[in-house]
Design a protein around this motif. Structure first.
Motif, PDB file in Angstrom:
ATOM      1  N   THR A  38     -36.977  58.681 115.255  1.00 14.26           N
ATOM      2  CA  THR A  38     -37.620  57.893 114.199  1.00 14.26           C
ATOM      3  C   THR A  38     -37.680  56.418 114.581  1.00 14.26           C
ATOM      4  O   THR A  38     -38.718  55.756 114.440  1.00 14.26           O
ATOM      5  N   LEU A  39     -36.556  55.900 115.080  1.00 16.79           N
ATOM      6  CA  LEU A  39     -36.507  54.493 115.480  1.00 16.79           C
ATOM      7  C   LEU A  39     -37.398  54.230 116.691  1.00 16.79           C
ATOM      8  O   LEU A  39     -38.028  53.166 116.792  1.00 16.79           O
ATOM      9  N   GLU A  40     -37.462  55.180 117.598  1.00 21.85           N
ATOM     10  CA  GLU A  40     -38.331  55.023 118.773  1.00 21.85           C
ATOM     11  C   GLU A  40     -39.798  54.982 118.339  1.00 21.85           C
ATOM     12  O   GLU A  40     -40.577  54.165 118.865  1.00 21.85           O
ATOM     13  N   LYS A  41     -40.162  55.808 117.408  1.00 18.11           N
ATOM     14  CA  LYS A  41     -41.537  55.823 116.923  1.00 18.11           C
ATOM     15  C   LYS A  41     -41.907  54.504 116.254  1.00 18.11           C
ATOM     16  O   LYS A  41     -43.052  54.047 116.326  1.00 18.11           O
ATOM     17  N   MET A  42     -40.901  53.874 115.625  1.00 23.22           N
ATOM     18  CA  MET A  42     -41.121  52.595 114.963  1.00 23.22           C
ATOM     19  C   MET A  42     -41.015  51.423 115.947  1.00 23.22           C
ATOM     20  O   MET A  42     -41.236  50.274 115.573  1.00 23.22           O
ATOM     21  N   GLY A  43     -40.637  51.705 117.201  1.00 22.74           N
ATOM     22  CA  GLY A  43     -40.468  50.662 118.209  1.00 22.74           C
ATOM     23  C   GLY A  43     -39.218  49.830 117.997  1.00 22.74           C
ATOM     24  O   GLY A  43     -39.149  48.676 118.441  1.00 22.74           O
ATOM     25  N   LEU A  44     -38.205  50.438 117.359  1.00 26.15           N
ATOM     26  CA  LEU A  44     -37.004  49.676 116.992  1.00 26.15           C
ATOM     27  C   LEU A  44     -35.723  50.161 117.681  1.00 26.15           C
ATOM     28  O   LEU A  44     -34.668  49.574 117.490  1.00 26.15           O
ATOM     29  N   TRP A  45     -35.812  51.224 118.462  1.00 26.39           N
ATOM     30  CA  TRP A  45     -34.603  51.800 119.044  1.00 26.39           C
ATOM     31  C   TRP A  45     -33.841  50.801 119.919  1.00 26.39           C
ATOM     32  O   TRP A  45     -32.626  50.636 119.774  1.00 26.39           O
ATOM     33  N   GLN A  46     -34.510  50.122 120.808  1.00 27.31           N
ATOM     34  CA  GLN A  46     -33.833  49.196 121.719  1.00 27.31           C
ATOM     35  C   GLN A  46     -33.319  47.958 120.979  1.00 27.31           C
ATOM     36  O   GLN A  46     -32.199  47.504 121.217  1.00 27.31           O
ATOM     37  N   THR A  47     -34.119  47.412 120.085  1.00 27.22           N
ATOM     38  CA  THR A  47     -33.712  46.188 119.387  1.00 27.22           C
ATOM     39  C   THR A  47     -32.598  46.434 118.377  1.00 27.22           C
ATOM     40  O   THR A  47     -31.923  45.501 117.961  1.00 27.22           O
ATOM     41  N   MET A  48     -32.377  47.692 118.019  1.00 30.08           N
ATOM     42  CA  MET A  48     -31.370  48.025 117.014  1.00 30.08           C
ATOM     43  C   MET A  48     -29.992  48.325 117.617  1.00 30.08           C
ATOM     44  O   MET A  48     -29.010  48.458 116.898  1.00 30.08           O
ATOM     45  N   GLN A  49     -29.907  48.396 118.941  1.00 32.32           N
ATOM     46  CA  GLN A  49     -28.690  48.873 119.601  1.00 32.32           C
ATOM     47  C   GLN A  49     -27.421  48.122 119.181  1.00 32.32           C
ATOM     48  O   GLN A  49     -26.361  48.723 118.969  1.00 32.32           O
ATOM     49  N   ALA A  50     -27.511  46.821 119.058  1.00 34.13           N
ATOM     50  CA  ALA A  50     -26.313  46.026 118.742  1.00 34.13           C
ATOM     51  C   ALA A  50     -25.775  46.296 117.336  1.00 34.13           C
ATOM     52  O   ALA A  50     -24.609  45.996 117.042  1.00 34.13           O
TER      53      ALA A  50
END
Length: 253
Positions: A150-162
């Motif tokens: 879901t986060l990858e589809k939203m383009g947020l997976w990498q920026t959300m890691q922290a």
């Protein structure tokens, strides 16, 4: 004289029936994915009342339950959070042939224990006004993988890691959010949903097209092949009564 013996004979007959039912009752040990614990409690209570059999439950991440089964854990049934693990057990000849079936289709939700905190479109994920977001381990738990997708589809997976806090399973992930250790998190809809509505807090029920279908399969394990209670429970999971419970917790089937 006949009247004198009729009542004791009747009582004796009831005693024989009671003893027979007690002797025939068995215990079935079920390994269940953490997302399905509450529905299983409901289903088990109905099953026990109907059959006289007993259900023992061990819950955890599907990956961990698989490892326990391979190491000899005496489970009769596995109710997994995916279809992959039961299929793998089938390929390894660890289940009763022909016993595998999809008992539920899981749904993912973004949830906070705080009312009004999560909007119904998930816009909060883009704004990120939080310090911690909980997800289950994508490597161990299918709901964690669905959260990652879901986060990858939203383009947020990498920026959300922290900000990500990982739970070993979806049960632990839910606790992170419920306790306030994470302001929000991805949980199984069944954990927060009952009788057609979210029980508390605020949630976004995520479109099922945003992640791979969470088909949850059941298998009768080799250990349970001669357990009549296990066979009966597998059948009961396909009944209308079980489907009513599934629907009340937000599952598809």
């Amino acid at each position: 004289m006949k009247k004198c013996f009729r009542l004791p004979s009747l009582i004796f007959g009831f005693l024989l029936l009671s003893v027979s039912a007690f002797v025939s009752a068995e215990t079935v040990h079920v390994a269940v994915a953490a997302n399905f614990v509450e529905p299983l409690k409901n289903i088990s209570a109905q099953f026990e009342k109907t059959t006289g059999n007993k259900v023992m439950v061990t819950s955890g991440a599907t990956g961990k339950l698989y490892a326990q089964i391979k190491n000899g854990a005496p489970y009769d049934i596995l109710l997994a959070a995916d279809a992959k693990t039961p299929a793998k057990l089938e390929s390894e000849d660890a289940i009763v042939p022909g016993s595998r079936f999809t008992y539920a289709i899981g749904k993912l939700a973004l949830w906070s224990a705080k009312p009004g905190y999560v909007d119904n479109k998930g816009e909060i994920l883009k704004k990120q006004p939080f310090n911690h977001i909980a997800i289950a381990s994508p490597k161990l738990a299918p709901y964690g993988l669905a959260a990652q997708q879901t986060l990858e589809k939203m383009g947020l997976w990498q920026t959300m890691q922290a900000k990500i806090v990982q739970g070993e399973n979806i049960g632990q992930t839910y606790q992170f959010v419920a306790s306030g250790n994470a302001e929000l998190g991805f949980v199984a809809l069944s954990q927060i949903y009952k009788n057609g509505k979210v029980k508390s807090g605020s949630a976004w029920i995520i479109d099922a097209r945003d992640y791979q279908p969470i088909k949850q399969d059941a298998v009768l394990l080799t250990h349970g092949k001669n357990n009549a209670a296990a066979v009966a429970l597998m059948k009961y999971l396909k009944s209308g009564e079980s489907y009513k419970v599934l629907k009340s917790y937000g599952y598809g089937h």
